[in-house]
Structure formats: structure tokens, C-alpha cells
Scaffold this motif. Structure first.
Motif, PDB file in Angstrom:
ATOM      1  N   LEU A 116       6.023 -32.589   2.245  1.00 59.12           N
ATOM      2  CA  LEU A 116       4.654 -33.068   2.003  1.00 59.12           C
ATOM      3  C   LEU A 116       4.476 -33.493   0.545  1.00 59.12           C
ATOM      4  CD1 LEU A 116       2.695 -30.447   4.127  1.00 59.12           C
ATOM      5  CD2 LEU A 116       2.924 -32.865   4.618  1.00 59.12           C
ATOM      6  N   LEU A 117       5.129 -32.756  -0.360  1.00 58.85           N
ATOM      7  CA  LEU A 117       5.044 -33.099  -1.790  1.00 58.85           C
ATOM      8  C   LEU A 117       5.644 -34.475  -2.059  1.00 58.85           C
ATOM      9  CD1 LEU A 117       5.905 -29.848  -3.808  1.00 58.85           C
ATOM     10  CD2 LEU A 117       3.745 -31.081  -3.765  1.00 58.85           C
ATOM     11  N   ILE A 118       6.779 -34.748  -1.409  1.00 55.19           N
ATOM     12  CA  ILE A 118       7.443 -36.053  -1.579  1.00 55.19           C
ATOM     13  C   ILE A 118       6.498 -37.186  -1.172  1.00 55.19           C
ATOM     14  CG2 ILE A 118       9.355 -37.503  -0.681  1.00 55.19           C
ATOM     15  CD1 ILE A 118      10.951 -34.818  -0.436  1.00 55.19           C
ATOM     16  N   GLN A 119       5.655 -36.868  -0.158  1.00 57.86           N
ATOM     17  CA  GLN A 119       4.733 -37.904   0.332  1.00 57.86           C
ATOM     18  C   GLN A 119       3.380 -37.862  -0.394  1.00 57.86           C
ATOM     19  OE1 GLN A 119       5.308 -38.370   4.880  1.00 57.86           O
ATOM     20  NE2 GLN A 119       6.106 -36.364   4.356  1.00 57.86           N
ATOM     21  N   ASN A 120       3.380 -37.203  -1.549  1.00 56.60           N
ATOM     22  CA  ASN A 120       2.175 -37.087  -2.404  1.00 56.60           C
ATOM     23  C   ASN A 120       1.010 -36.350  -1.739  1.00 56.60           C
ATOM     24  OD1 ASN A 120       3.496 -38.443  -4.458  1.00 56.60           O
ATOM     25  ND2 ASN A 120       2.824 -40.432  -3.676  1.00 56.60           N
ATOM     26  N   GLU A 121       1.299 -35.495  -0.787  1.00 56.98           N
ATOM     27  CA  GLU A 121       0.247 -34.704  -0.134  1.00 56.98           C
ATOM     28  C   GLU A 121       0.183 -33.338  -0.833  1.00 56.98           C
ATOM     29  OE1 GLU A 121      -1.509 -35.343   2.914  1.00 56.98           O
ATOM     30  OE2 GLU A 121      -0.736 -37.379   3.120  1.00 56.98           O
ATOM     31  N   TYR A 122      -0.161 -33.358  -2.119  1.00 53.52           N
ATOM     32  CA  TYR A 122      -0.099 -32.132  -2.929  1.00 53.52           C
ATOM     33  C   TYR A 122      -0.984 -31.019  -2.364  1.00 53.52           C
ATOM     34  CZ  TYR A 122       1.904 -35.503  -6.174  1.00 53.52           C
ATOM     35  OH  TYR A 122       2.675 -36.492  -6.719  1.00 53.52           O
ATOM     36  N   GLU A 123      -2.224 -31.395  -2.054  1.00 50.70           N
ATOM     37  CA  GLU A 123      -3.185 -30.381  -1.597  1.00 50.70           C
ATOM     38  C   GLU A 123      -2.746 -29.733  -0.281  1.00 50.70           C
ATOM     39  OE1 GLU A 123      -7.835 -30.639  -1.096  1.00 50.70           O
ATOM     40  OE2 GLU A 123      -7.074 -31.620  -2.915  1.00 50.70           O
ATOM     41  N   GLU A 124      -2.294 -30.580   0.646  1.00 50.33           N
ATOM     42  CA  GLU A 124      -1.872 -30.076   1.957  1.00 50.33           C
ATOM     43  C   GLU A 124      -0.613 -29.208   1.823  1.00 50.33           C
ATOM     44  OE1 GLU A 124      -3.609 -29.999   4.446  1.00 50.33           O
ATOM     45  OE2 GLU A 124      -2.217 -29.471   6.041  1.00 50.33           O
ATOM     46  N   ALA A 125       0.287 -29.635   0.919  1.00 51.24           N
ATOM     47  CA  ALA A 125       1.516 -28.854   0.707  1.00 51.24           C
ATOM     48  C   ALA A 125       1.171 -27.445   0.216  1.00 51.24           C
ATOM     49  CB  ALA A 125       2.415 -29.565  -0.302  1.00 51.24           C
ATOM     50  N   LEU A 126       0.256 -27.394  -0.759  1.00 51.38           N
ATOM     51  CA  LEU A 126      -0.156 -26.107  -1.325  1.00 51.38           C
ATOM     52  C   LEU A 126      -0.885 -25.267  -0.260  1.00 51.38           C
ATOM     53  CD1 LEU A 126      -0.203 -24.634  -4.107  1.00 51.38           C
ATOM     54  CD2 LEU A 126      -2.551 -25.442  -4.345  1.00 51.38           C
ATOM     55  N   ASN A 127      -1.750 -25.952   0.496  1.00 52.21           N
ATOM     56  CA  ASN A 127      -2.529 -25.277   1.533  1.00 52.21           C
ATOM     57  C   ASN A 127      -1.612 -24.632   2.573  1.00 52.21           C
ATOM     58  OD1 ASN A 127      -4.763 -24.509   3.012  1.00 52.21           O
ATOM     59  ND2 ASN A 127      -4.878 -26.454   4.099  1.00 52.21           N
ATOM     60  N   ILE A 128      -0.657 -25.408   3.086  1.00 55.65           N
ATOM     61  CA  ILE A 128       0.273 -24.889   4.099  1.00 55.65           C
ATOM     62  C   ILE A 128       1.115 -23.764   3.517  1.00 55.65           C
ATOM     63  CG2 ILE A 128       2.436 -25.508   5.300  1.00 55.65           C
ATOM     64  CD1 ILE A 128       1.030 -27.913   6.392  1.00 55.65           C
ATOM     65  N   TYR A 129       1.598 -23.967   2.304  1.00 56.03           N
ATOM     66  CA  TYR A 129       2.461 -22.958   1.684  1.00 56.03           C
ATOM     67  C   TYR A 129       1.724 -21.614   1.524  1.00 56.03           C
ATOM     68  CZ  TYR A 129       5.827 -20.719  -1.283  1.00 56.03           C
ATOM     69  OH  TYR A 129       6.745 -19.823  -1.771  1.00 56.03           O
ATOM     70  N   ILE A 130       0.510 -21.679   0.995  1.00 60.00           N
ATOM     71  CA  ILE A 130      -0.224 -20.429   0.730  1.00 60.00           C
ATOM     72  C   ILE A 130      -0.644 -19.735   2.033  1.00 60.00           C
ATOM     73  CG2 ILE A 130      -2.342 -19.440  -0.270  1.00 60.00           C
ATOM     74  CD1 ILE A 130      -2.038 -21.433  -2.557  1.00 60.00           C
ATOM     75  N   ARG A 131      -1.252 -20.489   2.946  1.00 63.28           N
ATOM     76  CA  ARG A 131      -1.773 -19.814   4.143  1.00 63.28           C
ATOM     77  C   ARG A 131      -0.652 -19.288   5.052  1.00 63.28           C
ATOM     78  NH1 ARG A 131      -4.320 -25.101   7.016  1.00 63.28           N
ATOM     79  NH2 ARG A 131      -2.462 -25.582   8.161  1.00 63.28           N
ATOM     80  N   THR A 132       0.473 -20.020   5.117  1.00 60.53           N
ATOM     81  CA  THR A 132       1.592 -19.523   5.936  1.00 60.53           C
ATOM     82  C   THR A 132       2.135 -18.228   5.333  1.00 60.53           C
ATOM     83  OG1 THR A 132       2.118 -21.765   6.576  1.00 60.53           O
ATOM     84  CG2 THR A 132       3.834 -20.162   6.917  1.00 60.53           C
ATOM     85  N   ASN A 133       2.238 -18.202   4.023  1.00 59.61           N
ATOM     86  CA  ASN A 133       2.717 -16.977   3.370  1.00 59.61           C
ATOM     87  C   ASN A 133       1.734 -15.826   3.555  1.00 59.61           C
ATOM     88  OD1 ASN A 133       5.336 -16.999   1.920  1.00 59.61           O
ATOM     89  ND2 ASN A 133       4.522 -18.944   1.216  1.00 59.61           N
ATOM     90  N   MET A 134       0.438 -16.155   3.550  1.00 60.61           N
ATOM     91  CA  MET A 134      -0.583 -15.110   3.761  1.00 60.61           C
ATOM     92  C   MET A 134      -0.403 -14.462   5.147  1.00 60.61           C
ATOM     93  SD  MET A 134      -4.171 -16.642   2.382  1.00 60.61           S
ATOM     94  CE  MET A 134      -4.819 -16.222   0.772  1.00 60.61           C
ATOM     95  N   ILE A 135      -0.217 -15.306   6.153  1.00 59.09           N
ATOM     96  CA  ILE A 135      -0.082 -14.784   7.526  1.00 59.09           C
ATOM     97  C   ILE A 135       1.200 -13.957   7.657  1.00 59.09           C
ATOM     98  CG2 ILE A 135       0.075 -15.382   9.979  1.00 59.09           C
ATOM     99  CD1 ILE A 135      -1.342 -18.034   9.257  1.00 59.09           C
ATOM    100  N   ILE A 136       2.300 -14.504   7.139  1.00 61.47           N
ATOM    101  CA  ILE A 136       3.576 -13.777   7.267  1.00 61.47           C
ATOM    102  C   ILE A 136       3.480 -12.431   6.546  1.00 61.47           C
ATOM    103  CG2 ILE A 136       6.057 -13.808   6.763  1.00 61.47           C
ATOM    104  CD1 ILE A 136       6.030 -16.816   7.061  1.00 61.47           C
ATOM    105  N   LEU A 137       2.880 -12.446   5.358  1.00 59.43           N
ATOM    106  CA  LEU A 137       2.754 -11.203   4.583  1.00 59.43           C
ATOM    107  C   LEU A 137       1.921 -10.171   5.351  1.00 59.43           C
ATOM    108  CD1 LEU A 137       3.296  -9.705   1.946  1.00 59.43           C
ATOM    109  CD2 LEU A 137       1.313 -10.833   0.936  1.00 59.43           C
ATOM    110  N   PHE A 138       0.817 -10.622   5.925  1.00 60.54           N
ATOM    111  CA  PHE A 138      -0.059  -9.724   6.685  1.00 60.54           C
ATOM    112  C   PHE A 138       0.689  -9.120   7.878  1.00 60.54           C
ATOM    113  CE2 PHE A 138      -3.297  -8.924   9.993  1.00 60.54           C
ATOM    114  CZ  PHE A 138      -4.138  -8.073   9.299  1.00 60.54           C
ATOM    115  N   ASN A 139       1.376  -9.990   8.636  1.00 59.31           N
ATOM    116  CA  ASN A 139       2.086  -9.507   9.827  1.00 59.31           C
ATOM    117  C   ASN A 139       3.266  -8.609   9.473  1.00 59.31           C
ATOM    118  OD1 ASN A 139       0.291 -10.772  11.487  1.00 59.31           O
ATOM    119  ND2 ASN A 139       1.548 -12.575  11.817  1.00 59.31           N
ATOM    120  N   LEU A 140       3.982  -8.969   8.395  1.00 57.85           N
ATOM    121  CA  LEU A 140       5.114  -8.131   7.968  1.00 57.85           C
ATOM    122  C   LEU A 140       4.616  -6.735   7.600  1.00 57.85           C
ATOM    123  CD1 LEU A 140       7.336 -10.376   5.636  1.00 57.85           C
ATOM    124  CD2 LEU A 140       8.013  -9.375   7.812  1.00 57.85           C
TER     125      LEU A 140
END
Lengths: 200, 214
Positions: free
Chosen positions: B64-88
Motif C-alpha cells: 500500500l505504501l508503494i502505491q502512496n496509500e500512506y493512511e490506509e497502510a498505517l491504518n491496516i498495520y495498526i488495527r491488525t496488530n491491535m487485534i492480533i495482540l488482543f487475541n494473543l
């Protein structure tokens, strides 16, 4: 090949979730008392396969065994693989809860497709070694194609990721085919009746 | 498990849904912080697993970063990590049998519960078998390489595990059938809801209300 939570759009996750639940429900309806043991054994094997890393050049690849599961379980693959995926999501953090439906489709549908393909009469004419190889190869091939499609459906921006997934998994398809060939040959030697009970 | 099994499954499901399909918010950290606090002695191992699970998410974010979708890249990265961290964190220390209990309490179909139970038994057995085989191979000086002999060996190991798991699950099922098993296993479904369970549900409820109302 697991899609984590937070990656899919709500439309894709919900649609695939509904399809996956219907498939698992169909599987549960087909389930008989005598199938539970085999179904659990396949589910455990799928779970354990993710720990077995096999060297391939500078990298390592883990097996998925969906082709083998498919030929032994047929439509019960949906139940077996969904249980393994649920346990992987909760115990290991592989995949996720909201992406579970998508992951079931990506892994279990290829297993069922492999079963359907090897139920066809013409496949019996294929040389045995090639047939065994194809069980493993096609399982990973379909799983990769479905993974790429699901990513593409989720977001147009994932187009590059979809191509990357296909390219990265090509060696895995061949490796899975080779290992499956040896695995099925071992089963044929040790319990031939088990292989005869399949349509392979 | 620190939280009751059925509550853990419900909390994981609700949290994953709300975070998966929205932009990340700071208040999503509330239930995560609570669960991490309950697991304070294991925080290092939980984060270690999170780092290991980051590979696929990093690749997607980079795409997503390569395609200049900075906000979406950050959004996906943070929220996916939040969910994985919670479930772990919520399922940390679980051996899986509590999850079966959770499914039982939540009234999942009998065949699903009993197959999950048998699967866990098989996983335990297969893990031990695989570790024994690995030790034997090590003792014999086997080194995994990129060659046909290695793949032949792994094919045979998997074949062996396959045959063993089928035989073991069959004998397990036979012993259950001798005791009148018919797709249904009976588990202890009596559990007390503790303050921790209520607090976790409350925190998950708060983030849902905040998300809907803000």
C-alpha cells in the motif's frame, strides 16, 4: 496463507463468512459417528503441518496438506479444516476470527476441489506418481489462487500483493507436490486399504 | 486462561469485528491494556509472538505504501496488530481444551465440539511423535537440505504421522464408543463469571458504544 483480521473489507469478510458457515453446516450434516476420528486426525495433521518447516534454497516452507485432506475427507474437509483454522487463530494467532470464513474458503475449498477432480474417471488413467504429485500441487495451487482472488476482491490496491502471493507460492506448490507423492506412497505401502477407501 | 472460555470467545469476536471494519482509534487500546495487565508476567512472550506474526501484515502495508496509500497502510498495520495482540493475550496459556469448553457453553453443534476435542488430543500426540522423530533424525546425523532425499524423508515422516494419527484417533473413538459415545461429549459447563470477565466485557462494550456514537 492465512489472512489476518483487519485486512478484508466488511463485504468480503461477511460474504465469505456466510458461504463458509453454509459449507461447514453441510459438512456437519454429512458427519457420521465413524467419520469423527478421521476428521479429527486430518484436522490435527493440518495444524501440525504449520510447524514442519522444509528447506527450499535459502528459505523454508511449511506444508498445508489440503490436497491429502481433500482426497481422504471430501466434503468433510470443510469441518476438519475449519476446526484447525479456529485453533490456529485462537492458540497461535495465525489468521483471525473475522477472517475465519475467508480462510476456510481459501483452504477447505481447494481440498474439496481436489477431491472432486480425483473423483473423475479420466484421472485414474494418469500415471500414479504424477497423480500423487498433483494431489499436493493442485491443493496449494487452488489455495494460492483463492488467496490472491480474496485479496483482490477486498481492495483494488492489493493487486500487486495478489501477484506477489502467486509468485511466492509457486515453489511451495512444487514442494508440496513432491512431499505428497512420498507421503501417499508411504501410505500405499503401510496401509493400502486406507488409500483404496479414497477415490484416488 | 485468565478470562472464562466463553467470555474470551465472545470478547475476541466482538473486538475483532469492531476493530477490523473501522479506522483505528486510541480507545481501542482500553481492553488490550486490561488483558495485557492481567498477563503482565508474559508480556515479553506475547510481543515476541506478535513480531513473528507481522510478516504478512508488513508485506501488505508495504504494498500500500508503494502505491502512496500512506493512511490506509498505517491504518491496516495498526488495527491488525491491535487485534492480533488482543487475541494473543486473551488466549495466552490456553491449551485448547478451554476453547472446547467455551464452544460447549456457547451451544455449538455436538459433532463440531467432539471433533475439536479429538483434534486437540491428536495434536498433543502428533507433537510428541514429531519431536521424537526429530530427535531420532538428529541422533542419526540427518541434516535437512534442499534435495530429494530430504523431501523423501519428510514425506515418509508425514506418512508415518498420518498413519499414527488415524490409528490413535480410531482407538480413542473406540474407547469412547465403548462408553456409549454418539457424537456428543459431556463437559463441565458450570463456570462462575468473575469480575475480570465482567470488566473485559464492559471495556469491549465501551469501545462499541464509543465507535457507534462518535
Amino acid at each position: 496463507m492465512h489472512i489476518s483480521d483487519g485486512i478484508l473489507s466488511i463485504e468480503v469478510a461477511t460474504t465469505l463468512g456466510v458461504v463458509a458457515v453454509s459449507m461447514v453446516a453441510y459438512s456437519l450434516k454429512q458427519m457420521k459417528n465413524e467419520n469423527i476420528a478421521l476428521c479429527a486426525a486430518m484436522s490435527a495433521l493440518f495444524f501440525i503441518a504449520s510447524f514442519i518447516h522444509i528447506p527450499l534454497g535459502p528459505t523454508q516452507i511449511h506444508l498445508v496438506l489440503v490436497g491429502v485432506i481433500g482426497v481422504f475427507l471430501g466434503s468433510l474437509s470443510f469441518l476438519s479444516i475449519s476446526i484447525a483454522l479456529l485453533l490456529q487463530a485462537t492458540l497461535l494467532g495465525f489468521g483471525g476470527v473475522t477472517s475465519l470464513g475467508a480462510n476456510i474458503i481459501i483452504m477447505a475449498l481447494p481440498a474439496y476441489l481436489v477431491y472432486l477432480i480425483f473423483s473423475l474417471e479420466f484421472t485414474k488413467k494418469i500415471n500414479e506418481k504424477i497423480r500423487f504429485f498433483l494431489v499436493g500441487f493442485l491443493g496449494v495451487f487452488f489455495a494460492t489462487v483463492f488467496l490472491a482472488l480474496v485479496l483482490l476482491l477486498a481492495k483494488d490496491e492489493y493487486l500487486i500483493a495478489s501477484y506477489t502471493v502467486i509468485a511466492a507460492n509457486m515453489p511451495a506448490m512444487i514442494l508440496e507436490g513432491i512431499i505428497t507423492l512420498f507421503l501417499l506412497q508411504y501410505i500405499k505401502k503401510s496401509i493400502p486399504s486406507l488409500l483404496k477407501s479414497t477415490k484416488l | 486462561m485468565i478470562i472464562s472460555p466463553a467470555i474470551s470467545l465472545i470478547a475476541a469476536f466482538l473486538f475483532s469485528i469492531i476493530v477490523s471494519f473501522s479506522n483505528y482509534e486510541l480507545y481501542y487500546l482500553l481492553p488490550i491494556a486490561f488483558i495485557l495487565y492481567l498477563n503482565k508476567n508474559n508480556i515479553f512472550s506475547i510481543f515476541k509472538s506478535l513480531v513473528f506474526l507481522n510478516l504478512f501484515i508488513v508485506v501488505l502495508a508495504l504494498v500500500l505504501l508503494i502505491q502512496n496509500e500512506y493512511e490506509e497502510a498505517l491504518n491496516i498495520y495498526i488495527r491488525t496488530n491491535m487485534i492480533i495482540l488482543f487475541n494473543l493475550a486473551i488466549f495466552y496459556n490456553s491449551k485448547g481444551y478451554d476453547i472446547v469448553r467455551g464452544l460447549y457453553i456457547l451451544k455449538f453443534p455436538d459433532s463440531f465440539i467432539s471433533t475439536t476435542y479429538f483434534t486437540l488430543k491428536m495434536i498433543e500426540n502428533l507433537k510428541n511423535d514429531f519431536s521424537n522423530i526429530k530427535n531420532t533424525l538428529k541422533a542419526r546425523g540427518f541434516k535437512a537440505k534442499t534435495n530429494l532425499f530430504t523431501y523423501y524423508t519428510f514425506g515418509n515422516i508425514l506418512g508415518m504421522l498420518f498413519v499414527k494419527s488415524i490409528r490413535k484417533s480410531q482407538s480413542l473413538k473406540d474407547s469412547f464408543e465403548a462408553r456409549g459415545f454418539n457424537k456428543k461429549i459431556y463437559l463441565n459447563d458450570k463456570f462462575k463469571t468473575t469480575n475480570k470477565d465482567i470488566l473485559l466485557l464492559l471495556l469491549v462494550g465501551i469501545i462499541i458504544i464509543l465507535k457507534v456514537s462518535l
